[in-house]
Design a protein around this motif. Structure first.
Motif, PDB file in Angstrom:
ATOM      1  N   ARG A 196       7.563   6.181   4.386  1.00 60.71           N
ATOM      2  CA  ARG A 196       6.256   5.622   4.749  1.00 60.71           C
ATOM      3  C   ARG A 196       6.358   4.782   6.018  1.00 60.71           C
ATOM      4  NH1 ARG A 196       5.187   3.922  -1.350  1.00 60.71           N
ATOM      5  NH2 ARG A 196       4.164   5.821  -2.068  1.00 60.71           N
ATOM      6  N   GLN A 197       7.389   3.943   6.086  1.00 61.98           N
ATOM      7  CA  GLN A 197       7.572   3.099   7.264  1.00 61.98           C
ATOM      8  C   GLN A 197       7.786   3.950   8.516  1.00 61.98           C
ATOM      9  OE1 GLN A 197       7.090  -0.112   7.586  1.00 61.98           O
ATOM     10  NE2 GLN A 197       7.581  -0.030   9.756  1.00 61.98           N
ATOM     11  N   GLY A 198       8.551   5.009   8.382  1.00 59.86           N
ATOM     12  CA  GLY A 198       8.753   5.914   9.516  1.00 59.86           C
ATOM     13  C   GLY A 198       7.457   6.552   9.972  1.00 59.86           C
ATOM     14  N   ALA A 199       6.615   6.943   9.025  1.00 58.82           N
ATOM     15  CA  ALA A 199       5.322   7.539   9.369  1.00 58.82           C
ATOM     16  C   ALA A 199       4.426   6.520  10.066  1.00 58.82           C
ATOM     17  CB  ALA A 199       4.640   8.078   8.110  1.00 58.82           C
ATOM     18  N   ARG A 200       4.415   5.275   9.561  1.00 56.98           N
ATOM     19  CA  ARG A 200       3.612   4.227  10.211  1.00 56.98           C
ATOM     20  C   ARG A 200       4.088   3.986  11.641  1.00 56.98           C
ATOM     21  NH1 ARG A 200       3.692   1.970   4.816  1.00 56.98           N
ATOM     22  NH2 ARG A 200       5.609   0.839   5.307  1.00 56.98           N
ATOM     23  N   GLU A 201       5.393   3.939  11.830  1.00 52.80           N
ATOM     24  CA  GLU A 201       5.942   3.724  13.177  1.00 52.80           C
ATOM     25  C   GLU A 201       5.576   4.883  14.110  1.00 52.80           C
ATOM     26  OE1 GLU A 201       7.369   1.006  14.455  1.00 52.80           O
ATOM     27  OE2 GLU A 201       6.942   0.064  12.527  1.00 52.80           O
ATOM     28  N   ALA A 202       5.639   6.100  13.601  1.00 48.84           N
ATOM     29  CA  ALA A 202       5.254   7.264  14.416  1.00 48.84           C
ATOM     30  C   ALA A 202       3.782   7.183  14.808  1.00 48.84           C
ATOM     31  CB  ALA A 202       5.542   8.560  13.659  1.00 48.84           C
ATOM     32  N   MET A 203       2.929   6.760  13.866  1.00 40.67           N
ATOM     33  CA  MET A 203       1.503   6.609  14.183  1.00 40.67           C
ATOM     34  C   MET A 203       1.304   5.579  15.283  1.00 40.67           C
ATOM     35  SD  MET A 203      -0.389   6.591  10.517  1.00 40.67           S
ATOM     36  CE  MET A 203       0.081   7.738   9.237  1.00 40.67           C
ATOM     37  N   LYS A 204       1.988   4.448  15.174  1.00 41.87           N
ATOM     38  CA  LYS A 204       1.860   3.390  16.179  1.00 41.87           C
ATOM     39  C   LYS A 204       2.288   3.887  17.559  1.00 41.87           C
ATOM     40  CE  LYS A 204       2.547  -0.350  12.869  1.00 41.87           C
ATOM     41  NZ  LYS A 204       3.477  -1.419  12.417  1.00 41.87           N
ATOM     42  N   ARG A 205       3.352   4.662  17.612  1.00 42.20           N
ATOM     43  CA  ARG A 205       3.816   5.192  18.903  1.00 42.20           C
ATOM     44  C   ARG A 205       2.805   6.154  19.510  1.00 42.20           C
ATOM     45  NH1 ARG A 205      10.321   5.875  18.923  1.00 42.20           N
ATOM     46  NH2 ARG A 205      10.773   3.846  18.025  1.00 42.20           N
ATOM     47  N   HIS A 206       2.190   6.975  18.675  1.00 39.19           N
ATOM     48  CA  HIS A 206       1.174   7.900  19.178  1.00 39.19           C
ATOM     49  C   HIS A 206      -0.048   7.127  19.671  1.00 39.19           C
ATOM     50  CE1 HIS A 206       3.625  11.035  17.357  1.00 39.19           C
ATOM     51  NE2 HIS A 206       2.893  11.912  18.032  1.00 39.19           N
ATOM     52  N   ILE A 207      -0.420   6.070  18.945  1.00 39.88           N
ATOM     53  CA  ILE A 207      -1.550   5.240  19.378  1.00 39.88           C
ATOM     54  C   ILE A 207      -1.243   4.610  20.730  1.00 39.88           C
ATOM     55  CG2 ILE A 207      -2.830   3.117  18.879  1.00 39.88           C
ATOM     56  CD1 ILE A 207      -2.450   3.873  15.835  1.00 39.88           C
ATOM     57  N   MET A 208      -0.062   4.020  20.873  1.00 39.09           N
ATOM     58  CA  MET A 208       0.311   3.359  22.128  1.00 39.09           C
ATOM     59  C   MET A 208       0.360   4.348  23.287  1.00 39.09           C
ATOM     60  SD  MET A 208       3.031   0.351  21.074  1.00 39.09           S
ATOM     61  CE  MET A 208       4.351   1.485  20.777  1.00 39.09           C
ATOM     62  N   ALA A 209       0.786   5.565  23.007  1.00 29.74           N
ATOM     63  CA  ALA A 209       0.866   6.587  24.049  1.00 29.74           C
ATOM     64  C   ALA A 209      -0.483   7.248  24.317  1.00 29.74           C
ATOM     65  CB  ALA A 209       1.901   7.650  23.674  1.00 29.74           C
ATOM     66  N   VAL A 250       0.433  15.323  15.406  1.00 27.53           N
ATOM     67  CA  VAL A 250       0.286  16.616  14.743  1.00 27.53           C
ATOM     68  C   VAL A 250       0.738  16.474  13.301  1.00 27.53           C
ATOM     69  CG1 VAL A 250       1.000  19.032  14.753  1.00 27.53           C
ATOM     70  CG2 VAL A 250       0.643  17.835  16.914  1.00 27.53           C
ATOM     71  N   SER A 251      -0.056  17.051  12.394  1.00 28.06           N
ATOM     72  CA  SER A 251       0.251  16.968  10.969  1.00 28.06           C
ATOM     73  C   SER A 251      -0.123  18.287  10.300  1.00 28.06           C
ATOM     74  CB  SER A 251      -0.532  15.802  10.341  1.00 28.06           C
ATOM     75  OG  SER A 251      -0.143  15.595   9.008  1.00 28.06           O
ATOM     76  N   TRP A 252       0.121  18.350   9.019  1.00 26.84           N
ATOM     77  CA  TRP A 252      -0.194  19.536   8.224  1.00 26.84           C
ATOM     78  C   TRP A 252      -1.194  19.129   7.156  1.00 26.84           C
ATOM     79  CZ3 TRP A 252       1.072  24.545   8.780  1.00 26.84           C
ATOM     80  CH2 TRP A 252       0.920  25.409   7.692  1.00 26.84           C
ATOM     81  N   ALA A 253      -2.339  19.823   7.082  1.00 23.17           N
ATOM     82  CA  ALA A 253      -3.358  19.502   6.081  1.00 23.17           C
ATOM     83  C   ALA A 253      -4.065  20.780   5.643  1.00 23.17           C
ATOM     84  CB  ALA A 253      -4.361  18.503   6.640  1.00 23.17           C
ATOM     85  N   ASP A 254      -4.174  20.946   4.371  1.00 26.78           N
ATOM     86  CA  ASP A 254      -4.879  22.101   3.805  1.00 26.78           C
ATOM     87  C   ASP A 254      -4.385  23.421   4.369  1.00 26.78           C
ATOM     88  OD1 ASP A 254      -6.508  20.423   2.235  1.00 26.78           O
ATOM     89  OD2 ASP A 254      -7.866  20.106   3.928  1.00 26.78           O
ATOM     90  N   GLY A 255      -3.080  23.536   4.532  1.00 23.75           N
ATOM     91  CA  GLY A 255      -2.477  24.782   4.982  1.00 23.75           C
ATOM     92  C   GLY A 255      -2.622  25.055   6.463  1.00 23.75           C
ATOM     93  N   GLN A 256      -2.995  24.027   7.240  1.00 26.21           N
ATOM     94  CA  GLN A 256      -3.174  24.226   8.672  1.00 26.21           C
ATOM     95  C   GLN A 256      -2.540  23.077   9.458  1.00 26.21           C
ATOM     96  OE1 GLN A 256      -7.217  24.793   9.867  1.00 26.21           O
ATOM     97  NE2 GLN A 256      -7.711  26.068   8.113  1.00 26.21           N
TER      98      GLN A 256
END
Length: 67
Positions: A24-37, A42-48
């Motif tokens: 979870r912490q890794g995912a939060r950190e990845a989100m923060k980096r994408h926000i800052m950039a 990119v994620s996977w949801a409902d088979g897509q």
């Protein structure tokens, strides 16, 4: 340097919370980096494959991401 204690796999399976929290912490950190950039994540949801825009990532984090 002291030797490390061997990992007990059974204990990890029974008490998986430290591993889950690390993911979870890794995912939060990845989100923060994408926000800052300013780039979508990119994620996977409902088979897509889906792109989550930075403004949506901010909302997810503010709501207390806990997947």
């Amino acid at each position: 340097m002291p030797a490390k204690k061997p990992v007990d796999i059974d204990d990890l399976i029974i008490n998986d919370e430290p591993i889950t929290e690390a993911i979870r912490q890794g995912a939060r950190e990845a989100m923060k980096r994408h926000i800052m950039a300013g780039v979508p994540m990119v994620s996977w949801a409902d088979g897509q494959v889906v792109e989550i825009q930075p403004d949506e990532l901010i909302k997810i984090l503010n709501e207390g991401y806990n997947a």
